[in-house]
Design an enzyme around this catalytic site. Structure first.
Site, PDB file in Angstrom:
ATOM      1  NE  ARG A 170      -3.885   0.573   1.885  1.00 53.32           N
ATOM      2  CZ  ARG A 170      -5.102   0.596   2.427  1.00 53.32           C
ATOM      3  NH1 ARG A 170      -5.319   1.283   3.536  1.00 53.32           N
ATOM      4  NH2 ARG A 170      -6.091  -0.059   1.861  1.00 53.32           N
ATOM      5  NE  ARG A 209     -10.273  -5.305   0.433  1.00 52.85           N
ATOM      6  CZ  ARG A 209      -9.522  -4.317   0.939  1.00 52.85           C
ATOM      7  NH1 ARG A 209     -10.090  -3.300   1.550  1.00 52.85           N
ATOM      8  NH2 ARG A 209      -8.211  -4.321   0.809  1.00 52.85           N
ATOM      9  CB  CYS A 252     -14.077   1.265  -0.076  1.00 57.39           C
ATOM     10  SG  CYS A 252     -13.735   3.036   0.017  1.00 57.39           S
ATOM     11  CD  GLN A 296     -13.061  -2.012  -0.688  1.00 62.46           C
ATOM     12  OE1 GLN A 296     -12.296  -1.980   0.269  1.00 62.46           O
ATOM     13  NE2 GLN A 296     -14.275  -2.526  -0.601  1.00 62.46           N
ATOM     14  CG  ASP A 348     -13.503   6.427  -0.988  1.00 58.77           C
ATOM     15  OD1 ASP A 348     -13.451   6.305   0.263  1.00 58.77           O
ATOM     16  OD2 ASP A 348     -12.483   6.405  -1.717  1.00 58.77           O
ATOM     17  CG  HIS A 371      -8.383   0.027  -2.853  1.00 63.60           C
ATOM     18  ND1 HIS A 371      -7.627  -1.093  -2.558  1.00 63.60           N
ATOM     19  CD2 HIS A 371      -8.990   0.381  -1.678  1.00 63.60           C
ATOM     20  CE1 HIS A 371      -7.780  -1.394  -1.277  1.00 63.60           C
ATOM     21  NE2 HIS A 371      -8.593  -0.518  -0.720  1.00 63.60           N
TER      22      HIS A 371
END
Ligand code: CP
Ligand code: NVA
Length: 300
Positions: free
Chosen positions: A102, A287, A259, A132, A219, A129
């Protein structure tokens, strides 16, 4: 599939392969069937940004697959003090069987894949991402039965989530609408690709975008690394919120996904969040399953 760097690298068949395996692993876990497919393997998990879901789901996922996850904060690694990414990955390739990273720049993830000799998984960059969105697609398929022809509307910042949702949903045959302020559109190359390859619209008009949606998604207005812009963004994104009025524009039985982490009262109201909490927390759970599928396919 050698790495998971961004969703545009995957074919539609690879999406199906990942999602089908994720469903199988979820079923096995629910029924107490052990699946030590990655026995003896180690995944390094490098974090240059904070995380709750990604860190825990990868670590637990590796454990459940019979291997182990190694949490590597950039604060403690020499890359945090300036050691080259290329040198770090050449060293870690000698110890590990895979790396999840990340970070900020997508180029760092791409460089790792180019220089290293083990699979690299993008655990979020400023650009994308993918993990996700694989969990999101898995969740939509669970609730709606299929992806083909369903419409997802994303409301808010044209950020990493918007970029990956556009690519993932369109590759799986879904329609995508983005509602965002003009200055905060998703990546221009991704928009151009989507306009050519799928049913896609990008508009500042939230109500128009929400019409006919099967899934509403949002988000945060300020992502990790943008904390200094939070006040400016609160003004720019005013109204870019999933609330009861926006839900009323969508199809009956609309799903609402996020998310997480959520800033209730900003991009989503607390009442809509709670009304759709089952979907949102199933999404978070998925996830684990989706990433286990990715790790099996890359590291077996
Ligand atoms: N959605 C997500 O990636 O959460 P974390 O930042 O907690 O990992
Ligand atoms: N856009 C958010 C997603 C967090 C999972 C961020 O990058 O901070």
């Amino acid at each position: 599939m050698k790495h998971l760097l961004k969703l545009s690298d995957l074919s539609p068949a690879e999406f199906t392969e990942i999602l089908d395996l994720a469903d199988k692993l979820k079923y096995e876990r629910k029924n107490g069937i052990q699946h030590h497919i990655l026995k003896g393997k180690t995944l390094g998990m490098i974090f240059r940004k904070s995380s709750t879901r990604t860190r825990v789901s990868f670590e637990v996922g590796m454990y459940e697959l019979g291997g182990q996850g190694l949490f590597l904060s950039s604060n403690d690694l020499q890359i945090g003090r300036g050691e080259d990414t290329a040198d770090t990955i050449r060293v870690l390739s000698r110890y590990l069987d895979g790396i999840m990273i990340r970070t900020f720049d997508q180029s760092e993830v791409e460089e790792m894949a180019a220089v290293g000799s083990i699979p690299i998984i993008n655990g979020l960059t400023d650009y994308a991402h993918p993990c996700q969105v694989l969990a999101d697609l898995m969740t939509i398929r669970e609730y709606k039965g299929s992806l083909e022809g369903k419409k997802l509307t994303f409301i808010g910042d044209g950020n990493n989530m918007a970029n990956s949702l556009i690519v993932g949903c369109i590759k799986c045959g879904m329609e995508v609408a983005i509602a965002c302020p003009d200055n905060y559109k998703p990546d221009s190359d991704i928009i151009a690709w989507a306009e050519k390859n799928g049913k896609f619209t990008c508009t500042p008009n939230i109500m128009e975008a929400a019409k006919g949606a099967d899934v509403l998604y949002t988000d945060v207005w300020a992502s990790m690394g943008q904390e200094g812009e939070a006040a400016k963004r609160r003004i720019a994104f005013e109204g870019y919120q999933i609330n009861a009025d926006v839900c009323a524009q969508a199809n009956d039985g609309v799903m609402v996904l996020h998310c997480l982490p959520a800033h209730k009262g900003e991009e989503i109201t607390a009442d809509v969040f709670e009304a759709h909490a089952n979907e949102i927390f199933d999404e978070a759970e998925n996830r684990l399953h989706a990433q286990k599928a990715v790790m099996v396919l890359l590291m077996k």
